[in-house]
Design a protein around this motif. Structure first.
Motif, PDB file in Angstrom:
ATOM      1  N   GLY A 145      42.298-120.309  90.983  1.00 51.20           N
ATOM      2  CA  GLY A 145      43.573-120.184  90.285  1.00 51.20           C
ATOM      3  C   GLY A 145      43.393-120.223  88.777  1.00 51.20           C
ATOM      4  N   MET A 146      42.511-121.133  88.314  1.00 48.47           N
ATOM      5  CA  MET A 146      42.256-121.268  86.883  1.00 48.47           C
ATOM      6  C   MET A 146      41.613-119.984  86.336  1.00 48.47           C
ATOM      7  N   VAL A 147      40.626-119.426  87.067  1.00 46.83           N
ATOM      8  CA  VAL A 147      39.946-118.204  86.626  1.00 46.83           C
ATOM      9  C   VAL A 147      40.922-117.024  86.624  1.00 46.83           C
ATOM     10  N   GLU A 148      41.753-116.928  87.671  1.00 48.33           N
ATOM     11  CA  GLU A 148      42.726-115.832  87.720  1.00 48.33           C
ATOM     12  C   GLU A 148      43.704-115.920  86.555  1.00 48.33           C
ATOM     13  N   LYS A 149      44.153-117.130  86.212  1.00 53.56           N
ATOM     14  CA  LYS A 149      45.061-117.323  85.077  1.00 53.56           C
ATOM     15  C   LYS A 149      44.369-116.894  83.779  1.00 53.56           C
ATOM     16  N   MET A 150      43.085-117.300  83.617  1.00 53.40           N
ATOM     17  CA  MET A 150      42.344-116.930  82.405  1.00 53.40           C
ATOM     18  C   MET A 150      42.199-115.409  82.314  1.00 53.40           C
ATOM     19  N   MET A 151      41.904-114.758  83.452  1.00 55.32           N
ATOM     20  CA  MET A 151      41.755-113.299  83.464  1.00 55.32           C
ATOM     21  C   MET A 151      43.091-112.624  83.122  1.00 55.32           C
ATOM     22  N   TYR A 152      44.181-113.117  83.690  1.00 53.68           N
ATOM     23  CA  TYR A 152      45.517-112.572  83.412  1.00 53.68           C
ATOM     24  C   TYR A 152      45.833-112.715  81.921  1.00 53.68           C
ATOM     25  N   LYS A 157      46.566-110.600  76.433  1.00 55.58           N
ATOM     26  CA  LYS A 157      46.226-110.614  74.994  1.00 55.58           C
ATOM     27  C   LYS A 157      45.726-109.247  74.547  1.00 55.58           C
ATOM     28  N   GLU A 158      44.849-108.630  75.384  1.00 58.54           N
ATOM     29  CA  GLU A 158      44.301-107.320  75.033  1.00 58.54           C
ATOM     30  C   GLU A 158      45.403-106.270  74.895  1.00 58.54           C
ATOM     31  N   ASP A 165      51.359-118.960  79.548  1.00 60.46           N
ATOM     32  CA  ASP A 165      51.991-120.122  78.907  1.00 60.46           C
ATOM     33  C   ASP A 165      53.139-119.683  78.000  1.00 60.46           C
ATOM     34  N   GLU A 166      52.898-118.612  77.224  1.00 64.05           N
ATOM     35  CA  GLU A 166      53.947-118.096  76.337  1.00 64.05           C
ATOM     36  C   GLU A 166      55.134-117.555  77.139  1.00 64.05           C
ATOM     37  N   GLU A 167      54.837-116.901  78.281  1.00 66.58           N
ATOM     38  CA  GLU A 167      55.914-116.403  79.140  1.00 66.58           C
ATOM     39  C   GLU A 167      56.756-117.566  79.653  1.00 66.58           C
ATOM     40  N   GLY A 168      56.083-118.675  80.019  1.00 63.28           N
ATOM     41  CA  GLY A 168      56.793-119.868  80.497  1.00 63.28           C
ATOM     42  C   GLY A 168      57.706-120.436  79.426  1.00 63.28           C
ATOM     43  N   LYS A 169      57.211-120.494  78.189  1.00 63.93           N
ATOM     44  CA  LYS A 169      58.026-121.008  77.081  1.00 63.93           C
ATOM     45  C   LYS A 169      59.236-120.109  76.835  1.00 63.93           C
ATOM     46  N   MET A 170      59.003-118.780  76.901  1.00 65.29           N
ATOM     47  CA  MET A 170      60.107-117.843  76.667  1.00 65.29           C
ATOM     48  C   MET A 170      61.162-117.972  77.772  1.00 65.29           C
ATOM     49  N   ALA A 171      60.716-118.159  79.008  1.00 65.43           N
ATOM     50  CA  ALA A 171      61.661-118.322  80.128  1.00 65.43           C
ATOM     51  C   ALA A 171      62.481-119.600  79.942  1.00 65.43           C
ATOM     52  N   MET A 172      61.827-120.678  79.490  1.00 63.20           N
ATOM     53  CA  MET A 172      62.538-121.932  79.244  1.00 63.20           C
ATOM     54  C   MET A 172      63.569-121.754  78.131  1.00 63.20           C
ATOM     55  N   LEU A 173      63.192-121.027  77.078  1.00 60.11           N
ATOM     56  CA  LEU A 173      64.113-120.777  75.970  1.00 60.11           C
ATOM     57  C   LEU A 173      65.323-119.975  76.447  1.00 60.11           C
ATOM     58  N   GLU A 174      65.082-118.926  77.257  1.00 59.44           N
ATOM     59  CA  GLU A 174      66.185-118.112  77.779  1.00 59.44           C
ATOM     60  C   GLU A 174      67.133-118.966  78.619  1.00 59.44           C
TER      61      GLU A 174
END
Length: 191
Positions: A145-152, A157-158, A165-174
């Motif tokens: 799970g950790m490796v898949e998250k890092m790959m995602y 980023k590319e 993590d940024e998607e999670g923060k944006m969802a919380m803000l919404e």
């Protein structure tokens, strides 16, 4: 002002480093190899020896191996922890006689070792190690799970997109915005 080496200069230096490392390793009274998960060591011994003639002491941060009544071949602190209960040794018959075969199970499965013991005269340049190819299916659930998250996150980023993590923060803000329509979020910045 230093300039970075050209690819051919770097290749020449890497080749010289590998030759030096092979020469230094050849001077050791044992051979060793490692994967990211474990370390294997072989110590040549006379062919007339039996298991009762061998002394091996494996502790979490210490290793001693050799022939009873003689100076140990390996005797010193380990650079990193091992699982002594998961580590093994055997006396094996090989073409050139016999050898003590030690298998050390690393506690940290994400770390390359520069040497077998910290008092070893030989240290490997771990920055040159190329990790072996492994399949995600070979990993335990948590590591996978950790490796898949890092790959995602790397792919995101590319492409200039937000990481998980940024998607999670944006969802919380919404969600927060929807719960508080009276607030003005026009100047809000993600930090």
């Amino acid at each position: 002002m230093s300039t970075s080496p050209t690819p051919s200069e770097r290749e020449k230096k890497d080749k010289e480093d590998r030759a030096r490392e092979a020469e230094e390793q050849a001077k050791l009274p044992y051979k060793w190899t490692q994967t990211i998960q474990d370390l294997d060591i072989t110590v040549p011994v006379p062919s007339n020896l039996r298991g009762k003639d061998i002394v091996v002491d494996m502790k979490k941060m210490y290793l001693k191996a050799g022939v009873k009544g003689q100076e140990p071949v390996i005797d010193g602190p380990l650079p990193h922890e091992i699982h002594p209960s998961e580590s093994t040794w055997t006396l094996e018959t090989v073409t050139a006689g016999k050898e003590i075969s030690l298998h050390l199970d690393k506690t940290n499965k994400q770390q390359w070792w520069a040497s077998v013991t910290t008092n070893s005269p030989y240290f490997l340049d771990t920055s040159k190690i190329t990790p072996e190819n492994s399949k995600l299916g070979d990993l335990d659930g948590e590591t996978r799970g950790m490796v898949e998250k890092m790959m995602y996150d790397q792919r995101q980023k590319e492409m200039g997109k937000p990481t998980s993590d940024e998607e999670g923060k944006m969802a919380m803000l919404e969600k927060f915005k929807m719960q508080h329509p009276e607030m003005d979020f026009s100047n809000a910045k993600m930090g």
